[in-house]
Design an enzyme around this catalytic site. Structure first.
Site, mmCIF file in Angstrom:
data_model
loop_
_atom_site.group_PDB
_atom_site.id
_atom_site.type_symbol
_atom_site.label_atom_id
_atom_site.label_comp_id
_atom_site.label_asym_id
_atom_site.label_seq_id
_atom_site.Cartn_x
_atom_site.Cartn_y
_atom_site.Cartn_z
ATOM 1 N N ASP A 226 0.831 -1.203 0.000
ATOM 2 C CA ASP A 226 0.000 0.000 0.000
ATOM 3 C C ASP A 226 0.874 1.265 0.000
ATOM 4 O O ASP A 226 1.867 1.331 0.740
ATOM 5 C CB ASP A 226 -0.862 -0.028 1.272
ATOM 6 C CG ASP A 226 -1.967 1.001 1.267
ATOM 7 O OD1 ASP A 226 -2.842 0.919 0.395
ATOM 8 O OD2 ASP A 226 -1.966 1.886 2.139
ATOM 9 N N GLU A 277 14.520 -15.660 0.373
ATOM 10 C CA GLU A 277 14.854 -16.783 1.257
ATOM 11 C C GLU A 277 13.819 -17.890 1.149
ATOM 12 O O GLU A 277 13.992 -18.975 1.689
ATOM 13 C CB GLU A 277 14.936 -16.304 2.719
ATOM 14 C CG GLU A 277 16.201 -15.513 2.985
ATOM 15 C CD GLU A 277 16.192 -14.811 4.331
ATOM 16 O OE1 GLU A 277 15.289 -15.085 5.154
ATOM 17 O OE2 GLU A 277 17.070 -13.956 4.535
#
Ligand code: NOJ
Length: 561
Positions: A226, A277
């Site tokens: 956002d 990751e």
């Protein structure tokens, strides 16, 4: 001779790939769910997480690749949930974390991935950190997680700067001390109930890394960020003046006052390290209402990877405007090997089936203000154009973002009684803008049930009686319905899509857009008011319910050459 090919005749139905495909997002069809208005299972009039789980088979039938859930976190709802009081929980009115885990598991089972909304620019004023800040002294570490400043003027009675907010005249609100005296001011680019975080305070980046990890560990596949361009601000003193908020006019140099500053990219680089990751890497899309030249930075592969292209939201239904937006955005996406996004409707804008029914899309704003009195949209024209535009964007390379209810052809609701309006924009604009509730009205599922099958209680926003005609059960398996058009188009797209090739096919008629994708897949849209010859090839799908001999006005077809 043209024949309409049923999508069932194509290669056998393709289940969504559940392989670890790190490029799954590049051409995904993503369906935005505004949870409070999707489906209510407990009768409180608010849609809930279990409601989404109950509709997984509907989502599967639609054929989408992913859902994006607008905020479902605990929130006082000062801004439809974009005022988050706790970033790692579910609003108890919507369910629990266990419900969320069940939802994600059911979606994954049918190959649908999940984006959640991350709101990093501001929290709710009910967030514990803001409450601690208010309870602490000026200059305290608690206050420095937000932007607290003394006012200007002789007694601090004026805001620290002339900065405007998106929802209120000023971006500053004054606090009250515990003894009742007036205190410092705090910054909020949106409503006063949405104080902006101070991203220079080390706790803030750390908090958001933990939040992202929390949801990624729970299996969330992607994040919608956002106001991604607002996190970093120039708080050097004295404050630079910025009296008018015009995001699209933000300088292209990255040194704006509080939008699109260069330092924000350090944040997203650190997020990318975390995303990578995971296997497959988590993905993200930036919400940044800025010029495309700057937007591409957020979409770079070492940052968020993709950024929303909102250019069609402000385009007329016009071949020239669409062509410019498409060409420009494909070029911009190519700069850093991202893929473009395409959006016609979302929770912040009037629904495109209504907008296209006006002579000019800006007329929709006057219409909303007049509560639907004038000017009156041509709803049949609006829907025809909306279907044509949707079929066009579904044929473009890149990902398509759909907003819940557009697959039913829903229209914007203009006559929500003013005492039921929830959008802070209404009050804060002093009733100069009606706001965004009209596209957030709960979905109609069944024509003949109470609240059209949305809830056994009273929907949190009133549904118009006309919604029954658009109910999902009225359109299910009905040939030519908008719902079936979406289902067929998404299915065909998935069966054909391989690469991201695209080339324009020139047409002598400037009201026609015609382009080619890989393997002879072509799309043609007639934006004009006269019928034109259909392109050669086998007709795959048309946006009109008839199978026309000619390409009718306001219609798109896909053909296979
Ligand atoms: C953008 C969101 O889409 C909108 O709904 C919200 O009001 C603002 N950001 C503030 O969070």
């Amino acid at each position: 001779m043209q024949t309409m090919m049923n999508s069932q005749d194509h290669a056998s139905e393709i289940e969504h790939s559940s392989t670890l495909d790190s490029d799954w997002w590049r051409q995904a069809v993503v369906y935005q769910i505004y949870p409070r208005s999707f489906f209510d299972t407990d009768g409180d009039g608010l849609g809930d997480i279990k409601g989404i789980t109950q509709k997984v088979s509907y989502l599967k039938d639609l054929g989408i690749d992913a859902v994006w859930l607008s905020p479902f976190y605990p929130s006082p709802l000062a801004d439809g949930g974009y005022d988050v009081a706790n970033y790692t929980d579910v609003d108890p009115r919507l369910g629990s974390l266990a419900d969320f885990d069940e939802l994600i598991s059911e979606l994954h089972k049918v190959g649908i991935r999940v984006f959640v909304d991350i709101v990093p620019n501001h929290s709710s004023s009910e967030h514990p950190w803001f409450k601690q800040a208010l309870a602490s002294q000026p200059g305290s570490p608690e206050r420095s997680r937000y932007h607290f400043y003394d006012g200007s003027g002789e007694n601090g009675e004026l805001p620290p700067s002339d900065w405007p907010s998106f929802f209120a005249p000023s971006a500053w609100t004054r606090t009250q001390n515990s003894d009742g005296s007036l205190g410092q001011w705090y910054l909020h680019l949106f409503a006063p109930e949405q104080p902006d975080f101070n991203w220079e305070h080390p706790d803030v980046p750390e908090l958001f890394l933990q939040i992202l990890k929390f949801w990624a560990d729970r299996g969330v596949d992607g994040f919608r960020i956002d106001v991604a361009h607002a996190l970093k601000k120039d708080m050097s003193q004295p404050f630079r003046s910025y009296p008018v908020l015009r995001e699209m006019e933000t300088p292209l140099t990255g040194d704006g006052v509080f939008l699109d500053r260069n330092e924000v990219h350090e944040v997203y680089k650190s997020w990318r390290i975390l995303f990578n990751e995971y296997n497959p890497p988590r993905v993200a899309v930036a919400e940044a209402y800025i010029r495309p030249e700057r937007r591409v930075l957020y979409a770079s592969p070492d940052e968020l990877g993709q950024a929303f292209n909102f250019d069609l939201l402000s385009s007329e239904f016009d071949a020239g405007e669409f062509r410019t937006v498409i060409s420009k955005n494909l070029e911009f996406a190519a700069i850093n090997a991202s893929s473009s996004t395409w959006v016609l409707s979302n929770h912040d804008k009037p629904r495109h089936a209504t907008k296209y029914g006006f002579a000019k899309i800006a007329d929709a704003d006057d219409w909303l203000l007049s509560s639907g009195e004038s000017p009156v949209p041509d709803s049949a024209l609006g829907l025809a154009r909306a279907r044509a535009a949707t079929l066009l964007i579904l044929a473009l390379p890149g990902s398509t973002y759909l907003f819940q209810g557009e697959e039913l052809g829903l229209y914007e609701v203009a006559d929500i009684p003013v005492d039921q309006i929830q959008d802070p924009m209404w009050e804060r604009s002093h009733h100069a803008a009606k706001g965004r509730d009209g596209c957030r009205v709960p979905l109609p599922w069944s024509a003949n049930e109470k609240s059209f099958g949305f809830s056994s209680g009273t929907p949190h926003l009133p549904q118009p009686s006309g919604f029954g005609l658009f109910a999902a059960d009225k359109q299910d398996r009905v040939s030519g319905s908008t719902l079936e058009m979406y289902r067929n188009a998404i299915k065909i797209r998935k069966q054909i899509l391989v690469g991201e090739s695209f080339s324009w096919i020139e047409n002598p008629n400037s009201n026609v857009l015609h382009f080619q994708r890989e393997n002879g897949w072509q799309c043609m849209t007639n934006f004009g008011s006269d019928s034109v010859p259909l392109p050669e090839g086998t007709l795959l799908i048309a946006s009109t319910s008839e199978s026309p001999e000619m390409l009718l006005p306001n219609t798109t077809v896909w053909v296979q050459k």
